[in-house]
Each structure stands twice: as structure tokens, then as C-alpha cells.
Design an enzyme around this catalytic site. Sequence first.
Site, PDB file in Angstrom:
ATOM      1  N   LYS A 134      35.022  35.050  44.509  1.00 33.59           N
ATOM      2  CA  LYS A 134      34.730  36.352  45.096  1.00 33.59           C
ATOM      3  C   LYS A 134      33.388  36.296  45.824  1.00 33.59           C
ATOM      4  CE  LYS A 134      34.461  41.221  43.624  1.00 33.59           C
ATOM      5  NZ  LYS A 134      34.564  42.111  42.446  1.00 33.59           N
ATOM      6  N   SER A 209      37.654  45.674  43.029  1.00 34.28           N
ATOM      7  CA  SER A 209      37.000  45.029  44.158  1.00 34.28           C
ATOM      8  C   SER A 209      37.293  43.527  44.252  1.00 34.28           C
ATOM      9  CB  SER A 209      35.476  45.233  44.058  1.00 34.28           C
ATOM     10  OG  SER A 209      34.945  44.643  42.889  1.00 34.28           O
ATOM     11  N   SER A 233      37.394  46.261  38.170  1.00 40.36           N
ATOM     12  CA  SER A 233      37.555  45.496  39.411  1.00 40.36           C
ATOM     13  C   SER A 233      38.225  44.142  39.245  1.00 40.36           C
ATOM     14  CB  SER A 233      36.195  45.295  40.074  1.00 40.36           C
ATOM     15  OG  SER A 233      35.653  46.531  40.458  1.00 40.36           O
TER      16      SER A 233
END
Length: 526
Positions: A134, A209, A233
Site C-alpha cells: 500500500k 483505504s 481499511s
Amino acid sequence: MITLKGKMIEPLINLIVILVQVIGSIHNFVLMVIHWRKKPSIPPIKNPLLKLSATTLARKIRNRELSSQIVVEAYIERIKEVNPFINAVIEDRFEAALEESKICDAKLKSNDLTMTAEQLEKHKPLYGVPISIKESCAVKGMSFTCGCVSRKGMKATEDAYVVQTFKNAGVIPLLVSNVPEYCVTLHTYNFLFGHTMNPYDTRKTSGGSSGGETALISSGASVLGIGTDLVGSLRIPSFFTGVFAHKPTAGTIPLDGHFFLVDDPIFKQLLTIGPIARYVDDLYLSMKVFATSPECRLLPLFDEPVDIKNLKFYYFDNINGILGITSTTSEIRRTIHKAKQYLITKGASVEEFPQEWLQDISYMLLSTLGTLDVDSILEPDSNGSGIEFTKTILGLSQYTPMRALMQVLLENKGFLSSSRVAYYKRAMAELTLKLNNMLKDNGVLICPTWCRTASFPQIMSWETHCCVYTALANLTCTPATQIPMGFSKDGTPLGFQVISASYQDHLCLAVAREFEKDHCGWVPPS
């Protein structure tokens, strides 16, 4: 600052959320009419290497049954094949990864590692395995914008702690994946890199996210990923895309090198870093890698055998009557009851979780987020949070709506008076104590991850209040694992999360392994 005394504000918030739900329902209907024709699926997985677990790939590489270069090449080819459909990659390092894979193979061939396969398994358990990361976790030399226009072109100058930890375990980073701006939105999009979509239905969101990571992993374009979780997330996008993810116990994984990060103990309690994978074995392996940190007290537990019938299970399928929250769909409730019946047939004890414990959880979350000690997340030259939020709605701002809305929330302390904030923080402490005392060292809670399966991206803003399902684990500092459980009638993934007491992460993973064994787990989109 806008706050109201006593309980005056709660009915107003309830009314606002109910209105938001009505607008969201109308918006969803309109989108269903507009997008009635389903878009084509992503290309099916053709290379059988892409269906092997990271654990299996690592074993084959260190035993010289498979070369790291071949694996890296297979994943690069798959990423190039599917990314035009899902838009999950921010920046790749394919050339560097290929060179690193060749070095891995050469060292194995020449015995330069001075390690046996058994020693390599212990000290570098992911040797030669490519992974994705990420973008909010710094990878040296790679994009480090967190989706912010003001950070365009910014590169990480060093690796985040967790990235370095995984590199020490032998991994080869392939890329950094897309995130929402400031990681505060439950759909992965920003003005720099656009929207990331769901591989099972490219009209739908992959969540946020960590939506870039989960979209790649479920597509077969990454075998293992590193993501983060503030109020869900990791688990929400993993639920939407049909893969496994684990949110570790709060405070066990160092956060150094994550953006954004503030020196607020409550923020650090909420935010965790964890693995995303298609197979539970890879969650176990990842947690053992994470657990090499001196701060991590979890390692000794992951090798302990767990007998499902000796665990005490609790469940709920919906949170009633809070903030006018959208109820879970019948499919999600049926999935949880299916799991409950399965556990009963295995001889486990299953009880309903006390619903009254959850009645104030939305206000616990609101009071916690509203009182974080965070500097402005808007730029100094912005026009103020209220004006800036209005501009985002009109499409006139450099910020996404959720980033501006988060600033409004911070500036107004969650719109709650100091006395109500104190009340809900005491309630949260009490819930944390009661939940941990109930689960102890042999209890597991099964509950929804979200109110429905993956929606259209535009709907996520109307359903933000549904993150209370995942926020339960963040607020109580407990670990949680997302488990895929088949598909809804529209072909999008179903599943649920399981929560155990703090530092009992191994119980979550043991339950995930049990359901993977008997309910298939990840199923490739095609």
C-alpha cells in the site's frame, strides 16, 4: 466550533444520518438504472503459478523447484493484464524486481546464502517472493503521496519499518498500490491516480483505504500485500473483493514510515498495519514475519494448536437502532447464521452477543475521531474546512470530499459537547473491558464487516456510518480477521469478520483456517 450541550445533538445527528440514507438509496437506484448492463469481468487467470500461496512459492523457491525470476515474471505479466480494468497500481518497480529475483536465484544456485533450506525458512521465510505494498507505507525510491495533490511526485527516502521487516524476510516488492486521499475514504480514489475498481464487477468499488491492495490480490496480480486499518481499511476492501486480511492487536506492529501518522496515543491505538492474502497460511506466515519486532508479543501463540470445538463463539448479525444505521442485508445475515450452524455441528459453543453493548458505538467512534490530536489535514492556504467541504461538493477543490469532511469533524470535536465526549469515552473503556473479559483466551466473536456487498463508488460516501461494524475492533484494541464466504446473488463476495481478545490473534486465524477449509475461501474472479 459547533457543539450542543447534553443530549441535544444526538437526535439531530440521527436525523441527518437518516436523511443521508434516504438520499443514498435514491442515488443507488439511479446508478442501478444507469449501470444496468454489467461490465466485462477481468481476464481469467491462466498461469497456474498465480494460484499458489506465498507459503508454497517460498518453499518451492528455497528448495530450487521453482525460480524466483519465473514467479516475478508471471506476476508482472498478470499485473499488466488486469491493471487496465482495476487501476490499482500507482508505481511499479518491475525492472528492479526482475534483477533482484535473478540475484535470489543466483545466490541459491551458488550456495552464497550459506543457509540450508531449513535455515532459510526460519530466517528468510519469504525469500524470492514478490509482494505488493500500500502506497501509504514508505518503499524507498517509490511514490509516497498518499493520494494528495500537494505531495505529487514525492518519493519515499527510506523504507517503512514493516517494509524493511518484510525485505529482511526475503520479499521482492513489485509496486505500490492506490489509496484514497489521506487514506480517509472507504472507496479508493484520488485526483492523482483515479479510481480503483472491483475485479468481480468493475462498476463497483474495491473499498478503502487498502482497496488497491485487495483488488490486485483478489485478481491474482499479487500473492501477498501489506495494508493498514484505521476503522476497517483492511477488512472492508478485503470483504468487497473476497480475500483474507488480518488487523493485528493494537500496538503490536510499529507504524514508523506510514503517512499520515501523528503522535497521538489514541490515533496509534486505532491505526494498525496488517497482511492481506488469498490464503490463511499466508496470514500466519506474514504475522510471524511481523512478530520479529521486539514490540510484538504475538509470536509464541501462532504455533499453538487450536481446537475449534473448545472455543466459545459469540455472534451478532446486525447493530440495531444506532444513528439510523443501515441494516445488514439478508444475505449477510444468512452468511453469519450459516457460520453459526457450522460451528454448532463441530461441537462448539455459540451464543448471541449482547446487543445492548453496541447501542452507543457510533457515538464512541464519533467522539474518538473528533478529539484526535491531529494538526489540520488541509493545506495552510485552504479556505477553512466548511468552505473547502462545500467546494469539494461542487467540484471546485483540490481535495476529495472525505478529506475536507474529516477536517470539519476534527475542528468541531465530532459535534459533541465535552461532557458527552467524556461520557462516550468512558463507555468505550467499559466496552473494551467487557469484550476482552468475555472473550479471554478462548472466545471469538463473529459479526458483519459491512452492511451490504460492494456498492457503486458514489454510494460509499452515503454509507460511511456503516464502518461502525469494523470500528468495534479498532476502538477496543482487539484483533480481527476478514473471512470470505462465497458470493451474493449479484456475484460480489460475501463474508464476515471474527474478533478475539487482545493478543489472541492466533484464534482469529485458526477460525479463518477452519472456514477456508470447509467453505472454499478465495475464488478467482473471471
